[in-house]
Motif scaffolding. Structure first.
Motif, PDB file in Angstrom:
ATOM      1  N   VAL A 201      38.022  43.669  51.010  1.00  0.00           N
ATOM      2  CA  VAL A 201      38.309  44.360  49.752  1.00  0.00           C
ATOM      3  C   VAL A 201      38.835  45.769  49.994  1.00  0.00           C
ATOM      4  O   VAL A 201      39.875  46.172  49.445  1.00  0.00           O
ATOM      5  N   ASP A 202      38.142  46.560  50.798  1.00  0.00           N
ATOM      6  CA  ASP A 202      38.546  47.958  50.995  1.00  0.00           C
ATOM      7  C   ASP A 202      39.932  48.061  51.615  1.00  0.00           C
ATOM      8  O   ASP A 202      40.747  48.906  51.194  1.00  0.00           O
ATOM      9  N   ASP A 203      40.221  47.228  52.608  1.00  0.00           N
ATOM     10  CA  ASP A 203      41.540  47.284  53.239  1.00  0.00           C
ATOM     11  C   ASP A 203      42.643  46.851  52.272  1.00  0.00           C
ATOM     12  O   ASP A 203      43.743  47.422  52.272  1.00  0.00           O
ATOM     13  N   VAL A 204      42.393  45.829  51.471  1.00  0.00           N
ATOM     14  CA  VAL A 204      43.405  45.388  50.510  1.00  0.00           C
ATOM     15  C   VAL A 204      43.684  46.484  49.490  1.00  0.00           C
ATOM     16  O   VAL A 204      44.851  46.766  49.154  1.00  0.00           O
ATOM     17  N   GLU A 231      37.317  36.505  42.242  1.00  0.00           N
ATOM     18  CA  GLU A 231      36.679  37.268  41.165  1.00  0.00           C
ATOM     19  C   GLU A 231      36.273  38.658  41.645  1.00  0.00           C
ATOM     20  O   GLU A 231      36.504  39.658  40.953  1.00  0.00           O
ATOM     21  N   GLY A 232      35.667  38.740  42.830  1.00  0.00           N
ATOM     22  CA  GLY A 232      35.235  40.027  43.345  1.00  0.00           C
ATOM     23  C   GLY A 232      36.397  40.954  43.626  1.00  0.00           C
ATOM     24  O   GLY A 232      36.335  42.163  43.341  1.00  0.00           O
ATOM     25  N   LEU A 233      37.479  40.430  44.195  1.00  0.00           N
ATOM     26  CA  LEU A 233      38.649  41.252  44.482  1.00  0.00           C
ATOM     27  C   LEU A 233      39.326  41.705  43.192  1.00  0.00           C
ATOM     28  O   LEU A 233      39.768  42.858  43.084  1.00  0.00           O
ATOM     29  N   THR A 234      39.393  40.824  42.207  1.00  0.00           N
ATOM     30  CA  THR A 234      39.972  41.202  40.908  1.00  0.00           C
ATOM     31  C   THR A 234      39.185  42.338  40.274  1.00  0.00           C
ATOM     32  O   THR A 234      39.757  43.321  39.775  1.00  0.00           O
ATOM     33  N   ARG A 235      37.883  42.230  40.300  1.00  0.00           N
ATOM     34  CA  ARG A 235      37.030  43.266  39.723  1.00  0.00           C
ATOM     35  C   ARG A 235      37.217  44.600  40.447  1.00  0.00           C
ATOM     36  O   ARG A 235      37.352  45.652  39.814  1.00  0.00           O
ATOM     37  N   ALA A 236      37.263  44.567  41.784  1.00  0.00           N
ATOM     38  CA  ALA A 236      37.428  45.804  42.552  1.00  0.00           C
ATOM     39  C   ALA A 236      38.792  46.436  42.296  1.00  0.00           C
ATOM     40  O   ALA A 236      38.905  47.664  42.177  1.00  0.00           O
ATOM     41  N   ARG A 247      48.441  40.756  42.999  1.00  0.00           N
ATOM     42  CA  ARG A 247      48.421  39.394  42.497  1.00  0.00           C
ATOM     43  C   ARG A 247      47.472  38.571  43.362  1.00  0.00           C
ATOM     44  O   ARG A 247      47.520  38.647  44.597  1.00  0.00           O
ATOM     45  N   ILE A 248      46.623  37.784  42.715  1.00  0.00           N
ATOM     46  CA  ILE A 248      45.605  36.997  43.414  1.00  0.00           C
ATOM     47  C   ILE A 248      45.736  35.555  42.937  1.00  0.00           C
ATOM     48  O   ILE A 248      45.013  35.103  42.048  1.00  0.00           O
ATOM     49  N   PRO A 249      46.687  34.787  43.498  1.00  0.00           N
ATOM     50  CA  PRO A 249      46.974  33.455  42.960  1.00  0.00           C
ATOM     51  C   PRO A 249      45.898  32.431  43.297  1.00  0.00           C
ATOM     52  O   PRO A 249      45.229  32.501  44.329  1.00  0.00           O
ATOM     53  N   GLU A 250      45.755  31.465  42.410  1.00  0.00           N
ATOM     54  CA  GLU A 250      44.937  30.290  42.672  1.00  0.00           C
ATOM     55  C   GLU A 250      45.709  29.335  43.582  1.00  0.00           C
ATOM     56  O   GLU A 250      46.943  29.392  43.674  1.00  0.00           O
ATOM     57  N   ASP A 251      45.010  28.433  44.249  1.00  0.00           N
ATOM     58  CA  ASP A 251      45.678  27.433  45.070  1.00  0.00           C
ATOM     59  C   ASP A 251      46.598  26.582  44.177  1.00  0.00           C
ATOM     60  O   ASP A 251      46.174  26.103  43.112  1.00  0.00           O
ATOM     61  N   GLY A 252      47.822  26.415  44.621  1.00  0.00           N
ATOM     62  CA  GLY A 252      48.821  25.666  43.865  1.00  0.00           C
ATOM     63  C   GLY A 252      49.663  26.526  42.947  1.00  0.00           C
ATOM     64  O   GLY A 252      50.733  26.077  42.500  1.00  0.00           O
ATOM     65  N   GLN A 253      49.240  27.728  42.648  1.00  0.00           N
ATOM     66  CA  GLN A 253      49.967  28.592  41.704  1.00  0.00           C
ATOM     67  C   GLN A 253      51.264  29.113  42.304  1.00  0.00           C
ATOM     68  O   GLN A 253      51.342  29.432  43.490  1.00  0.00           O
ATOM     69  N   VAL A 254      52.289  29.229  41.460  1.00  0.00           N
ATOM     70  CA  VAL A 254      53.595  29.767  41.870  1.00  0.00           C
ATOM     71  C   VAL A 254      53.776  31.134  41.222  1.00  0.00           C
ATOM     72  O   VAL A 254      53.602  31.292  40.012  1.00  0.00           O
ATOM     73  N   LEU A 255      54.119  32.122  42.041  1.00  0.00           N
ATOM     74  CA  LEU A 255      54.422  33.465  41.561  1.00  0.00           C
ATOM     75  C   LEU A 255      55.931  33.663  41.576  1.00  0.00           C
ATOM     76  O   LEU A 255      56.572  33.489  42.620  1.00  0.00           O
ATOM     77  N   ASP A 256      56.508  34.038  40.446  1.00  0.00           N
ATOM     78  CA  ASP A 256      57.947  34.345  40.375  1.00  0.00           C
ATOM     79  C   ASP A 256      58.093  35.853  40.510  1.00  0.00           C
ATOM     80  O   ASP A 256      57.682  36.611  39.620  1.00  0.00           O
ATOM     81  N   LEU A 257      58.656  36.292  41.616  1.00  0.00           N
ATOM     82  CA  LEU A 257      58.735  37.718  41.921  1.00  0.00           C
ATOM     83  C   LEU A 257      60.152  38.257  41.786  1.00  0.00           C
ATOM     84  O   LEU A 257      60.426  39.381  42.203  1.00  0.00           O
ATOM     85  N   GLY A 258      61.046  37.484  41.187  1.00  0.00           N
ATOM     86  CA  GLY A 258      62.369  37.978  40.811  1.00  0.00           C
ATOM     87  C   GLY A 258      63.340  38.094  41.970  1.00  0.00           C
ATOM     88  O   GLY A 258      63.077  37.700  43.094  1.00  0.00           O
ATOM     89  N   ARG A 259      64.488  38.673  41.653  1.00  0.00           N
ATOM     90  CA  ARG A 259      65.553  38.920  42.624  1.00  0.00           C
ATOM     91  C   ARG A 259      65.968  40.375  42.521  1.00  0.00           C
ATOM     92  O   ARG A 259      65.664  41.063  41.544  1.00  0.00           O
ATOM     93  N   CYS A 260      66.675  40.830  43.560  1.00  0.00           N
ATOM     94  CA  CYS A 260      67.153  42.213  43.558  1.00  0.00           C
ATOM     95  C   CYS A 260      68.435  42.323  42.738  1.00  0.00           C
ATOM     96  O   CYS A 260      69.211  41.406  42.676  1.00  0.00           O
TER      97      CYS A 260
END
Length: 260
Positions: A201-204, A231-236, A247-260
């Motif tokens: 947690v602290d390093d992240v 849950e703990g990382l989200t709270r911290a 961003r803390i995705p669940e297994d299987g989740q897709v994150l769309d982070l766009g293009r430049c």
């Protein structure tokens, strides 16, 4: 750019027409041994692959390995090796890992030995940064591997941290390059003796404060020696006022982070 969290450190990067699988651990739940001898003697992985994994894996065009020796099955297990061998997917790795993988029938494409200079990669460039996978006696026993900075035309710059704690060298690297997206191990893994061997947690939180871009946390809730929870990382992160960039995705989740 899209990033699909598969499980633990296993993700799939969608970079234009390319689908890059990172550190495939593909075993069934409980198929792998415990990583602690005296406490939390649970078999690994703790969870099955998500339902979305089969379809996502079918589209993979390349693979990227951060480290895979000295028993690091949580980044490349026998199921992952078999999958790569059967499909002969091009596997990009360090020269250090190339012979190990080639001996297992895997289609390796090692990067040059020069860590300082970038190498060509999928129409752009890639460079490595050595990881520090724990300190002290435990650190001397570990396989440290690398992280990768990937820069492709039209895509956000991406730093894949590999297994590492937050070191002065990593701090300097992030401040110098300011990747627009970073993927970091957040599970706080530790063995029966010694301290954390990957970010907790602290390093992240510290890493996220350093950079202006989006940080994606993985290596969570899949391996028995990683106590940090989503849950703990989200709270911290919420308490630290940086949740909007973490961003803390669940297994299987897709994150769309766009293009430049």
């Amino acid at each position: 750019m899209r990033i699909q969290q598969i499980r633990n450190a296993t993700i799939i990067l969608e970079l234009g027409p390319h689908r890059v699988l990172v550190d495939p651990m593909l075993a069934r739940k409980d198929a792998l041994p415990p990583l602690r001898l005296f406490s939390a003697r649970q078999r690994n992985p703790l969870v099955e692959l998500p339902h979305a994994a089969e379809q996502a894996l079918a589209a993979v065009t390349h693979c990227l390995i951060t480290h895979c020796q000295k028993g690091h099955f949580d980044h490349l297990d026998n199921a992952g090796k078999r999958w790569l061998r059967e499909r002969q997917i091009p596997v990009i790795c360090t020269p250090h890992d190339a012979s190990y993988l080639a001996q297992r029938g895997i289609n390796v494409q090692p990067l040059p030995h020069d860590h300082a200079a970038p190498s060509p990669f999928l129409g752009g460039r890639i460079r490595t940064l050595r990881c520090t996978h724990g300190a002290g006696v435990i650190g001397r026993l570990m396989e440290h591997g690398v992280g990768y900075l990937i820069e492709l035309p039209g895509e956000p710059s991406l730093y894949l941290a590999g297994d590492t704690v937050l070191t002065p060298a990593l701090r300097d690297f992030v401040l110098q390059h300011q990747p627009q997206v970073s993927v970091v191990p957040a599970g706080g893994a530790r063995f029966d003796l010694g301290g954390e061997v990957i970010m907790g947690v602290d390093d992240v939180l510290g890493f996220t404060r350093l950079c202006r871009g989006t940080v994606v946390a993985n290596h969570l809730e899949a391996i028995s020696h990683c106590p940090v929870t989503r849950e703990g990382l989200t709270r911290a992160a919420a308490e630290a006022g940086i949740l909007q960039r973490l961003r803390i995705p669940e297994d299987g989740q897709v994150l769309d982070l766009g293009r430049c």
